[in-house]
Scaffold this motif. Structure first.
Motif, PDB file in Angstrom:
ATOM      1  N   ALA A  73      42.804  27.020  41.400  1.00 50.75           N
ATOM      2  CA  ALA A  73      41.572  27.686  41.305  1.00 50.75           C
ATOM      3  C   ALA A  73      40.435  27.246  40.385  1.00 50.75           C
ATOM      4  O   ALA A  73      39.263  27.724  40.425  1.00 50.75           O
ATOM      5  N   HIS A  75      37.309  25.239  39.060  1.00 53.42           N
ATOM      6  CA  HIS A  75      36.236  24.937  39.681  1.00 53.42           C
ATOM      7  C   HIS A  75      35.905  23.491  39.677  1.00 53.42           C
ATOM      8  O   HIS A  75      35.191  22.986  40.609  1.00 53.42           O
ATOM      9  N   LYS A  78      37.445  22.029  42.632  1.00 57.22           N
ATOM     10  CA  LYS A  78      36.892  22.224  43.478  1.00 57.22           C
ATOM     11  C   LYS A  78      35.743  21.507  44.032  1.00 57.22           C
ATOM     12  O   LYS A  78      35.503  20.866  45.139  1.00 57.22           O
ATOM     13  N   THR A  81      36.892  17.960  44.759  1.00 58.02           N
ATOM     14  CA  THR A  81      37.394  17.782  46.404  1.00 58.02           C
ATOM     15  C   THR A  81      36.412  17.732  47.353  1.00 58.02           C
ATOM     16  O   THR A  81      36.433  16.881  48.150  1.00 58.02           O
ATOM     17  N   ALA A  82      35.340  18.479  46.911  1.00 55.25           N
ATOM     18  CA  ALA A  82      34.132  18.467  47.957  1.00 55.25           C
ATOM     19  C   ALA A  82      33.490  17.053  47.907  1.00 55.25           C
ATOM     20  O   ALA A  82      33.112  16.541  48.825  1.00 55.25           O
ATOM     21  N   ALA A 484      41.525  21.888  51.346  1.00 55.17           N
ATOM     22  CA  ALA A 484      39.987  22.287  50.987  1.00 55.17           C
ATOM     23  C   ALA A 484      39.459  22.073  52.256  1.00 55.17           C
ATOM     24  O   ALA A 484      38.264  23.019  52.833  1.00 55.17           O
ATOM     25  N   ARG A 487      39.570  25.182  54.940  1.00 53.73           N
ATOM     26  CA  ARG A 487      39.024  26.068  54.624  1.00 53.73           C
ATOM     27  C   ARG A 487      37.438  26.191  54.887  1.00 53.73           C
ATOM     28  O   ARG A 487      36.699  27.167  55.143  1.00 53.73           O
TER      29      ARG A 487
END
Length: 487
Positions: A73, A75, A78, A81-82, A484, A487
């Motif tokens: 979780a 950030h 995240k 990863t993006a 990711a 999603r």
């Protein structure tokens, strides 16, 4: 030259390109790596250490749970990863330039023209009105720039290197995250242990003050003794809010690292817990192994590769370019009530261009790319030196903390022994109660110092694994990226 000769020539040029790219630039940077570590830990190193899950060596289930939540979780992960997904898409964009493009077009409309002819002898213009016409046309057009000197290929290589760099950035974020979670957790347990010792010390100081008050009434102590003890008690009590504040901040930091509101972990971690009694074994790595293990070094290497490819692509702009094109389609024209007229057309062409004068633009781009390559190469060397420094400092901190912990553990044992001896003498009436309280206070002070050293050992162990780049694997990172994307 006839077009039928240009196509074989282009194919021959393409075959020659596949064998040689004259603008390619080397991306190897020579690094001066020492053979061994100067300040390696005294602990026995082993090859059996699993760097990707090093924190499990502490054998602390709660720490394992916190790290699992952070990996799922956090950030920063995240965001990283993006960025990987973005960079992978840019590779597709760059590689698309290597292939022909094919476009479809379709158009239609209705027109009616009115023309006026002037200059006739009568001086009056003549209007010519054409019938209403419906026109429809459509077709396909293909274009292909032959990559004669490898410029497009090198652009694609640069994009691929940048994509690899984004993956290493994800790995680096993961390594840093694990170290932060483990460090904050160890410091929190250390603060909680010290808080318990401090509370015992405060209770002892209050007991000593009460005893002095009793002695003062009996004429065995004076006001100065009471004032000194009152000052010592108040100073000790003032330390408690400071430790509480530090502990709460550590809990809040852990919650944010886990992607949760700051107060979410307070109920879970408010209960004091011990520091892990077990530590991971020391990994057996040489300085040269950092090049493959540390994500920041791997990232710096991809930057060198990308800059070298960009320099080669900039050099390719000095050479000619060859473009092949082909188009074909059909059109229909209907005028008034007459039957429609249909026709088909096609075109096959080629273009050849070479730079002659551009006011130094191409040379300037080459200079920019060359300077960029020098920068990232120097940065790669710098990061390698910083990595060596990081590991050496971690070794020094671990050895220093371990030595201090051993000495302070012995000091605590000595203070405990002194307290027990004085207490035994007091029970036989050979010593007064204040001496027993003072011995107990010395023992608590030694315990506090030992707790700080024990915390420092655990934190130094975490720092050592972070310096080695432990905590990531290619498989786990790829899996996270795929999840990711889903999603």
């Amino acid at each position: 030259m006839n077009n039928r000769y240009l196509t074989p020539l282009a194919l021959l040029s393409l075959a020659w390109l596949s064998a040689c790219t004259p603008t390619r630039v080397g991306d190897q940077v020579a690094l001066n790596s020492p053979a061994t570590w100067q300040h390696a830990s005294n602990a026995k190193a082993t090859d059996a250490v699993d760097l990707k899950t090093w924190w499990q060596g502490f054998n602390d289930p709660l720490l394992n749970e916190l790290i699992d939540k952070a990996l799922a979780a956090n950030h920063d992960l995240k965001i990283a990863t993006a960025r990987v997904r973005e960079a992978n898409a840019m590779v597709t964009v760059a590689e698309a330039a290597l292939y022909p493009s094919l476009d479809f077009s379709l158009s239609g409309g209705r027109e009616k023209r009115i023309d006026r002819i002037v200059g006739v002898p009568s001086g009056q213009g003549i209007k010519l009105i054409t019938p209403t016409a419906d026109a429809v046309s459509g077709g396909l057009a293909a274009r292909w720039e032959i990559d004669l000197f490898g410029g497009r290929h090198l652009e694609a290589e640069a994009a691929a290197s940048q994509a690899e760099g984004s993956k290493e950035g994800l790995h680096a974020a993961q390594v840093g995250l694990l170290a932060q979670v483990a460090t904050n957790y160890m410091e929190l347990r250390g603060v909680q242990q010290r808080t318990g010792i401090l509370q015992s010390n405060i209770a002892l100081q209050r007991e000593r003050l009460r005893t002095l008050q009793v002695f003062a009434k009996a004429g065995l102590a004076n006001e100065a003794d009471l004032a000194r003890q009152q000052t010592l008690l108040q100073g000790t009590e003032a330390t408690l809010p400071q430790l509480t504040n530090v502990g709460q901040k550590l809990v809040h930091r852990l919650a944010v690292l886990l992607g949760e509101p700051p107060e979410s972990l307070e109920k879970r971690l408010v209960a004091a817990g011990p520091l892990p009694k077990q530590e991971p074994a020391m990994p057996k790595l040489l300085p040269a192994d950092l090049l493959a293990q540390r994500p920041d070094l791997r990232l710096a290497q991809t930057e060198v590769s990308a800059a070298a490819a960009s320099l080669g692509s900039a050099r390719a702009d000095l050479y000619p370019k060859l473009v092949l094109s082909v188009s074909g389609g059909v059109g229909a024209l209907a005028v008034g009530g007459f039957p429609s007229l249909a026709d088909s057309v096609y075109a096959l062409g080629s273009g050849f261009s070479a730079p002659i004068f551009n006011a130094g633009r191409i040379r300037a781009h080459i200079t920019v790319a060359d300077a960029r390559l020098d920068q990232v190469a120097a940065n790669y060397e710098k990061i390698f030196l910083l990595a060596l420094e990081d590991v050496e400092n971690a070794f020094v901190a671990h050895r220093s903390a371990t030595d201090s912990f051993g000495q302070l553990t012995e000091a605590e044992a000595s203070a405990e022994n002194a307290y027990r001896l004085l207490d035994a003498l007091y029970q036989r009436g050979a010593r007064d109660y204040l001496a027993v309280l003072d011995a107990q206070r010395s023992k608590l002070a030694a315990s506090d110092e030992r707790a700080k050293a024990e915390t420092a050992v655990s934190v130094a162990t975490v720092s050592l694994y972070r310096a080695f780049g432990g905590g990531w694997t290619v498989d786990s990172s790829v899996s996270a990226i795929e999840n990711a994307s889903a999603r």
